[in-house]
Structures are given as C-alpha cells and as structure tokens.
Design a protein around this motif. Structure first.
Motif, PDB file in Angstrom:
ATOM      1  N   LEU A  91     -15.623  77.012  37.283  1.00  0.00           N
ATOM      2  CA  LEU A  91     -15.243  78.189  38.037  1.00  0.00           C
ATOM      3  C   LEU A  91     -14.608  78.057  39.257  1.00  0.00           C
ATOM      4  O   LEU A  91     -14.105  78.794  38.804  1.00  0.00           O
ATOM      5  N   ALA A  92     -15.459  76.930  39.510  1.00  0.00           N
ATOM      6  CA  ALA A  92     -14.800  77.021  41.436  1.00  0.00           C
ATOM      7  C   ALA A  92     -13.279  76.110  41.179  1.00  0.00           C
ATOM      8  O   ALA A  92     -12.385  76.820  42.009  1.00  0.00           O
ATOM      9  N   LEU A  93     -13.189  76.171  40.692  1.00  0.00           N
ATOM     10  CA  LEU A  93     -12.008  74.791  40.040  1.00  0.00           C
ATOM     11  C   LEU A  93     -10.883  75.420  39.283  1.00  0.00           C
ATOM     12  O   LEU A  93      -9.301  75.759  39.475  1.00  0.00           O
ATOM     13  N   ASN A  94     -11.219  76.113  38.410  1.00  0.00           N
ATOM     14  CA  ASN A  94     -10.706  76.317  37.327  1.00  0.00           C
ATOM     15  C   ASN A  94     -10.084  77.768  37.138  1.00  0.00           C
ATOM     16  O   ASN A  94      -8.380  78.337  37.093  1.00  0.00           O
ATOM     17  N   VAL A  95     -11.378  78.971  37.880  1.00  0.00           N
ATOM     18  CA  VAL A  95     -11.030  80.237  38.337  1.00  0.00           C
ATOM     19  C   VAL A  95     -10.797  80.702  39.784  1.00  0.00           C
ATOM     20  O   VAL A  95      -9.908  81.464  39.986  1.00  0.00           O
ATOM     21  N   MET A  96     -11.463  80.711  40.416  1.00  0.00           N
ATOM     22  CA  MET A  96     -11.727  80.857  41.507  1.00  0.00           C
ATOM     23  C   MET A  96     -11.147  80.579  42.830  1.00  0.00           C
ATOM     24  O   MET A  96     -10.482  81.331  43.740  1.00  0.00           O
ATOM     25  N   ALA A  97     -10.193  78.624  41.974  1.00  0.00           N
ATOM     26  CA  ALA A  97      -9.418  77.895  43.506  1.00  0.00           C
ATOM     27  C   ALA A  97      -8.540  79.030  42.741  1.00  0.00           C
ATOM     28  O   ALA A  97      -7.226  79.213  43.993  1.00  0.00           O
ATOM     29  N   PRO A  98      -7.316  79.477  42.110  1.00  0.00           N
ATOM     30  CA  PRO A  98      -6.013  79.418  41.712  1.00  0.00           C
ATOM     31  C   PRO A  98      -6.655  81.192  41.998  1.00  0.00           C
ATOM     32  O   PRO A  98      -5.426  81.698  42.635  1.00  0.00           O
ATOM     33  N   LEU A  99      -7.848  82.061  41.987  1.00  0.00           N
ATOM     34  CA  LEU A  99      -7.589  83.259  42.033  1.00  0.00           C
ATOM     35  C   LEU A  99      -7.515  83.180  44.047  1.00  0.00           C
ATOM     36  O   LEU A  99      -7.327  84.316  44.483  1.00  0.00           O
ATOM     37  N   LEU A 100      -8.024  82.891  44.437  1.00  0.00           N
ATOM     38  CA  LEU A 100      -8.161  83.137  46.441  1.00  0.00           C
ATOM     39  C   LEU A 100      -6.871  82.561  46.507  1.00  0.00           C
ATOM     40  O   LEU A 100      -5.844  83.114  47.363  1.00  0.00           O
ATOM     41  N   LEU A 101      -6.453  80.671  45.665  1.00  0.00           N
ATOM     42  CA  LEU A 101      -5.048  81.018  46.101  1.00  0.00           C
ATOM     43  C   LEU A 101      -3.948  82.244  46.279  1.00  0.00           C
ATOM     44  O   LEU A 101      -3.017  82.347  46.672  1.00  0.00           O
ATOM     45  N   SER A 102      -3.853  82.647  44.964  1.00  0.00           N
ATOM     46  CA  SER A 102      -3.262  83.657  44.493  1.00  0.00           C
ATOM     47  C   SER A 102      -2.786  85.081  45.481  1.00  0.00           C
ATOM     48  O   SER A 102      -2.286  85.236  46.073  1.00  0.00           O
ATOM     49  N   GLN A 103      -4.621  85.558  45.837  1.00  0.00           N
ATOM     50  CA  GLN A 103      -4.415  86.249  47.040  1.00  0.00           C
ATOM     51  C   GLN A 103      -4.376  86.366  48.323  1.00  0.00           C
ATOM     52  O   GLN A 103      -3.768  86.936  49.131  1.00  0.00           O
ATOM     53  N   LEU A 104      -4.262  84.592  48.849  1.00  0.00           N
ATOM     54  CA  LEU A 104      -4.061  84.926  50.091  1.00  0.00           C
ATOM     55  C   LEU A 104      -2.431  84.455  50.097  1.00  0.00           C
ATOM     56  O   LEU A 104      -1.704  84.610  51.342  1.00  0.00           O
TER      57      LEU A 104
END
Length: 296
Positions: A108-121
C-alpha cells in the motif's frame, strides 16, 4: 509544446522506456529513482540516446513518506510548475507482510500512498501549468481484487499478489475520486487518469516470493511474454500517449489499457461508499505529511 514531466520508478523497465521516449519528443524530463548512482547513469544514458540535455533526476525511497516530502521540497525549490506527473513506480512484494517505518503495509505504501501523497503535494505546481496531467499506473490484476473494507492496512491478506491486486484497485478508485474533487473545486486545468501496461517482458516481480504456485504462474507468464517477444516498449505506449497527446486534453477520471484505449475498470467491488471510504482512510493516514491548507 515542451512539457516538464516527472516519472517515478524511471530507472528501470517501463518507467525508463517512458522517460526515454518522452525525452525523444523533446520534453524536459525528471526521472525518479531510489539509488542516486543508478539514477545518474540512467540520466546520462537517456541524454546519449535522445540528444536531449534536459533530463534530470530526483532520489527518494517511496516507502517513506518523509523521503517523498523531501523530494517534493527539492522539486519546489527549483521549478515553478509541473505539466505531467506519471506515478509509474510500483511492485509486488513477498507474501511475508512488510510494514514501513510509518506503520503502513508495504504494498500500500508504494503502490497507493506514495502516488497519492505525490499528487497532493505537487498539486500546487500542477495547478500552475496551463494544462497538466496526473497518470497513475494500475494493473489488470485489479479485476481479481476482493478488498475487506474493515482491513484497509491489509493485515489479514496473506498473499503478496492479492495485496498488489487490492492496491491497484484502490489506485483506480483514488484516481476517480481525485478527478471528481478537482472538477467539484473547479480545477479544470488538472486531469488525472489511470493506465494498465499489459503483459510485457520486464523483470517486474521476478524477485518476489509469494509461494511456489503464485510465483510459478506469475514468473511463467513473464517468461512467456519474453518468448513471445512482447516488447517492453509496448508497456510504455499508453503512458507516453496520456502524457503527450493533445487528444486526451481535458479527459479525466478514466482508465486506459495498454493500447491507448479507454476501457471500463472492474466494477464488481465498487460502490461510491467504498470509494469514499478508501479515499478518506488514506488521506487521513497521510495527514502528517500534507499541508494544513491542502485543498482535499
């Protein structure tokens, strides 16, 4: 028109091919990698192949939300906008459950949360572009996913392959949800879509350990792809298209296959309530790394 494009997981496989092909088209490319020496080598290689000197790199461990935040700060210090973010990085992890230092299941960290955080930041920089795009890499394995909505940190899922399929389903749901929020907030210059690369001959997943049967099937399929000479470049076709083509301008919240065709993702597990639950859960988990005045 030349675009500033960031691609995660771009020192190998489909990400590297995507970066090379977009550099060949004359775009300004920022590749992300986990290892600085390797990232430097790939940057030099792409420059030599394409003759494009506007190729740079950023380094971060995408399992770490702190590292992602630091990488975004480096980007923000140098650039005033971003035209395309391609969240390409992803992996199938072992059956043995891995938990990051932030307390998140690794898949989840790599496949879901990383892209979500990058997109938000990076959203403020994307908003500074006249017409910007987010492209999230999903997978056809999302069709096999059966998520338990009471187990969103995947504590009860024993298979690495199953965790991967669930993660890629959530990528699609988050893509749809972010697209709707952008439209609701009248942010029409930022689009977000998801893509599926198809089966191609890369080393993706070859070092994972998911039990002998899962590994046999998964690795055999990749060997078959090599035997059939399924060119890895085919896996980059759709992301290059979504990043570069004028024909997808303004299109958002959609899912594309490896032939640049817009298709419907699996809907058997989907409900609006589940999509909202997934979005709220991961955004809450990412709150320590998000700006206090973040839009979403």
């Amino acid at each position: 028109m030349k675009k500033l494009i960031m691609i995660t997981g771009a020192t190998d496989g489909i990400g590297k091919i995507t970066a090379t092909e977009l550099a060949q088209k004359g775009h300004h490319i920022i590749i992300h990698g986990r290892n600085e020496d390797k990232a430097k080598r790939v940057v030099n290689e792409i420059k030599q192949i394409t003759g494009n000197e506007e190729v740079e790199y950023l380094v971060a461990d995408l399992f770490s939300m702190d590292a992602i935040s630091r990488m975004v700060k480096k980007f923000n210090d140098k650039f005033d906008h971003l035209d395309v973010l391609i969240n390409n990085a992803g992996a199938v992890l072992n059956d043995k459950r891995y938990v990051t230092k932030d307390g998140f299941e690794g898949t989840l960290a790599l496949n879901v949360m990383a892209p979500l955080l990058l997109s938000q930041l990076l959203l403020p920089k994307l908003r500074n572009s006249k017409e910007s795009r987010i492209i999230n890499m999903s997978s056809g394995t999302h069709r096999l996913a059966k998520p338990d909505m009471s187990d969103l940190n995947l504590e009860k899922v024993p298979s690495g392959q199953a965790r991967y399929g669930i993660a890629k389903l959530f990528v699609i749901w988050n893509t749809q949800h972010m697209s709707a929020l952008l439209q609701k907030n009248r942010i029409h210059n930022v689009t977000v879509n998801a893509s599926h690369p198809g089966a191609v001959a890369t080393n993706f997943g070859q070092n994972s350990n998911n039990g002998w049967l899962n590994d046999f099937i998964y690795k055999a399929s990749l060997k078959l792809a090599r035997w059939l000479r399924l060119d890895p470049r085919k896996g980059a076709v759709t992301n290059v298209y979504l990043a570069d083509s004028d024909t997808v301008q303004g299109i958002t919240g959609k899912f594309y296959n490896n032939k640049k065709h817009q298709i419907k993702p699996a809907t058997k597990q989907w409900t609006a309530k589940k999509e909202q639950r997934v979005w709220d859960y991961y955004m809450l988990k990412l709150k320590p790394w998000l700006d206090a005045d973040a839009i979403f």
